[in-house]
Design an enzyme around this catalytic site. Sequence first.
Site, PDB file in Angstrom:
ATOM      1  N   TYR A 184       0.845  -1.205   0.000  1.00  0.00           N
ATOM      2  CA  TYR A 184       0.000   0.000   0.000  1.00  0.00           C
ATOM      3  C   TYR A 184       0.882   1.259   0.000  1.00  0.00           C
ATOM      4  CZ  TYR A 184      -3.663  -3.412   0.580  1.00  0.00           C
ATOM      5  OH  TYR A 184      -4.494  -4.474   0.382  1.00  0.00           O
ATOM      6  N   ARG A 222       3.706  -1.372  10.741  1.00  0.00           N
ATOM      7  CA  ARG A 222       3.748  -2.724  10.162  1.00  0.00           C
ATOM      8  C   ARG A 222       4.585  -2.731   8.889  1.00  0.00           C
ATOM      9  NH1 ARG A 222      -0.818  -7.213   8.435  1.00  0.00           N
ATOM     10  NH2 ARG A 222       0.050  -8.685   9.911  1.00  0.00           N
TER      11      ARG A 222
HETATM   12  C1  LIG Z   1      -9.247 -11.570   5.102  1.00  0.00           C
HETATM   13  C2  LIG Z   1      -7.929 -10.902   5.299  1.00  0.00           C
HETATM   14  C3  LIG Z   1      -7.875  -9.536   5.458  1.00  0.00           C
HETATM   15  C4  LIG Z   1      -6.659  -8.881   5.698  1.00  0.00           C
HETATM   16  N1  LIG Z   1      -6.648  -7.534   5.935  1.00  0.00           N
HETATM   17  C5  LIG Z   1      -5.504  -6.916   6.305  1.00  0.00           C
HETATM   18  C6  LIG Z   1      -5.508  -5.543   6.686  1.00  0.00           C
HETATM   19  O1  LIG Z   1      -6.541  -4.851   6.692  1.00  0.00           O
HETATM   20  N2  LIG Z   1      -4.321  -4.988   7.047  1.00  0.00           N
HETATM   21  C7  LIG Z   1      -3.141  -5.707   7.046  1.00  0.00           C
HETATM   22  O2  LIG Z   1      -2.082  -5.159   7.397  1.00  0.00           O
HETATM   23  N3  LIG Z   1      -3.128  -7.021   6.713  1.00  0.00           N
HETATM   24  C8  LIG Z   1      -4.276  -7.625   6.369  1.00  0.00           C
HETATM   25  N4  LIG Z   1      -4.261  -8.975   6.093  1.00  0.00           N
HETATM   26  C9  LIG Z   1      -3.035  -9.769   6.318  1.00  0.00           C
HETATM   27  C10 LIG Z   1      -3.098 -10.388   7.725  1.00  0.00           C
HETATM   28  O3  LIG Z   1      -2.993  -9.378   8.740  1.00  0.00           O
HETATM   29  C11 LIG Z   1      -1.966 -11.402   7.954  1.00  0.00           C
HETATM   30  O4  LIG Z   1      -0.741 -10.780   7.662  1.00  0.00           O
HETATM   31  C12 LIG Z   1      -2.117 -12.657   7.087  1.00  0.00           C
HETATM   32  O5  LIG Z   1      -3.426 -13.183   7.177  1.00  0.00           O
HETATM   33  C13 LIG Z   1      -1.097 -13.730   7.504  1.00  0.00           C
HETATM   34  O6  LIG Z   1      -1.323 -14.111   8.855  1.00  0.00           O
HETATM   35  P1  LIG Z   1      -2.037 -15.541   9.211  1.00  0.00           P
HETATM   36  O7  LIG Z   1      -1.209 -16.589   8.526  1.00  0.00           O
HETATM   37  O8  LIG Z   1      -1.975 -15.630  10.707  1.00  0.00           O
HETATM   38  O9  LIG Z   1      -3.444 -15.486   8.670  1.00  0.00           O
HETATM   39  C14 LIG Z   1      -5.468  -9.638   5.784  1.00  0.00           C
HETATM   40  C15 LIG Z   1      -5.508 -11.029   5.585  1.00  0.00           C
HETATM   41  C16 LIG Z   1      -6.719 -11.667   5.362  1.00  0.00           C
HETATM   42  C17 LIG Z   1      -6.746 -13.161   5.210  1.00  0.00           C
END
Ligand SMILES: Cc1cc2nc3c(=O)[nH]c(=O)nc-3n(C[C@H](O)[C@H](O)[C@H](O)COP(=O)(O)O)c2cc1C
Length: 365
Positions: A180, A227
């Site tokens: 972003y 982040r």
């Molecule tokens: C449905 C969804 C929405 C997400 N929205 C964001 C977000 O708004 N901001 C962000 O920094 N990362 C976002 N991510 C990334 C997650 O914060 C995270 O980095 C990613 O799911 C990997 O972690 P996990 O393996 O524990 O799911 C999103 C991921 C998913 C699956």
Amino acid sequence: MTSRLLAPVRLGALELPNRVVMAPLTRCRADNPDFAPTESMARYYAQRASAGLIVSEGTIVSPQARGYPFTPGIWSEAQVVGWRRVTDAVHEAGGRIVCQLWHCGRLSLPEFHDGELPVAPSAVNPEWKMFTPEGMRTTVTPHALRREEIAAVVADFGRAAHNAVLAGFDGVEIHSSNGYLFHQFFSPCANRRDDEYGGSHENRARFFFEVLDTVAAEWSPSRIGFRLNPMMNRFHGIAVDEETLPMFEHVVRRANGYGLAFLHLTEPYQPGQLDGATGAIADVAGHFRGIATMPIISNGGFDRASAEAALASGSCDAVAFGRACISNPDLVERFRVNAPLNEWDASTFYQGGDLGFIDYPALEA
Ligand SMILES: Cc1cc2nc3c(=O)[nH]c(=O)nc-3n(C[C@H](O)[C@H](O)[C@H](O)COP(=O)(O)O)c2cc1C
């Protein structure tokens, strides 16, 4: 065995009863003309309040920051009122929540801006597909921000940070990852500027630090986190090369001077993500542990065992769970009693409505 994951930790001024962080998760549920948080959103976050810390879904700082349908904002009074409902519900349930401040930049579409072009450091199309209620749409060549327009975006972050105070958050996280707007400024593939916002490390980091200074005028640095996803590769139009790591090291070293609450890092967790990339590293938190003076939250593909191992290795202070927090409102309790986790349903991640949002079951009492 004693669990490090379930032990308390302090991140700046934030006192966490455990080290399980709910990662920021866009859910596209602010389905009203104001893009204000709803009652369902308050319920969803309150259900997850046993996490040591909740990082809110990406929250757009202005209409220009938008890149997806029905993502909540934090520029208007209606949005502040909606977020106050969320933070009150989380606090009543015993939790803590910081607001993730977001600008999508070129990862957007003209249809989210009344036909106007999305903005970016330079006029470079990320060649990515974005989702809309009508289906996937390909990105366009964005408008390159003029210097006075960059100043206006910085001011938008200042207003958002101020509104986050009014809305009762416990802090803020600057969303400088995942391709972003900030990540676009950091990356030569998206930033081809030849003014003071492009070229050298210092110049490519300038926009980020202008925003950080503005946010720090509203919040104690001990309640500000940021982040980074340094190894994101071939995703959202960003590439990793030998230039990447030195850039992120510069950002972290300079951020050290602020006394921030945390640095939130994402590990490369997608299969094959770093294949063919030069200058790549596998253990992002471990690498930055040697550079960062602030606490580190690590994220990306963790389960309970790998989270405990990461904490035991000393590479991080807390672990953020994304998808597991979507499907397990009581993730901390499940870790505590070693209960199986609910599976997530990716088809309801962004589709709107309460299905797949507030109906994942907690363990029976
Ligand atoms: C449905 C969804 C929405 C997400 N929205 C964001 C977000 O708004 N901001 C962000 O920094 N990362 C976002 N991510 C990334 C997650 O914060 C995270 O980095 C990613 O799911 C990997 O972690 P996990 O393996 O524990 O799911 C999103 C991921 C998913 C699956």
